[in-house]
Enzyme design. Sequence first.
Site, short mmCIF file in Angstrom:
data_model
loop_
_atom_site.label_atom_id
_atom_site.label_comp_id
_atom_site.label_asym_id
_atom_site.label_seq_id
_atom_site.Cartn_x
_atom_site.Cartn_y
_atom_site.Cartn_z
N HIS A 121 0.87 -1.17 0.00
CA HIS A 121 0.00 0.00 0.00
C HIS A 121 0.91 1.22 0.00
O HIS A 121 1.99 1.19 0.59
CB HIS A 121 -0.90 -0.02 1.23
CG HIS A 121 -1.90 1.11 1.26
ND1 HIS A 121 -2.83 1.28 0.27
CD2 HIS A 121 -2.09 2.12 2.15
CE1 HIS A 121 -3.56 2.35 0.55
NE2 HIS A 121 -3.13 2.89 1.68
N CYS B 272 -3.41 2.97 -5.53
CA CYS B 272 -2.81 3.86 -4.52
C CYS B 272 -1.42 4.33 -4.92
O CYS B 272 -1.04 5.46 -4.63
CB CYS B 272 -2.79 3.18 -3.15
SG CYS B 272 -1.90 1.60 -3.10
#
Length: 123
Positions: free
Chosen positions: A15, A105
């Site tokens: 992430h 992301c």
Amino acid sequence: KPGDLIEIKRSIYQHWALYLGDGYVIHLTTLDGDASPRFVNSPSVARKKAVARKQLLKDVVGNDYWHVNNKYDSRWTPLPVEEIIQHAESHIDQEVTYFLLGNNCEHFVTTLRYGEGFSGQVS
């Protein structure tokens, strides 16, 4: 430092967030705040709504390993820090269409840092 890319090692993926300063980052998450593997691996993730959230780094990371990873700096010149932060702050609480292969992301934070989005996870 403000403008740095933060890579967070999740169980099956990375992430990404962008450091804003004072312990805060901006990152993409679901509308209900979920940035877990369930979200990323969902069959409906092809075109899912996400939102850019400003949160404390420690809350986003939880117990996962993280580090600063400005790995693209050798290929692309980062925008001026003031511009990165201003652009990032203009996205706080804004909805975006999340697309794993083209608007994830990592694409989000690299667009903020370099003015162009790309993802090494996808390439």
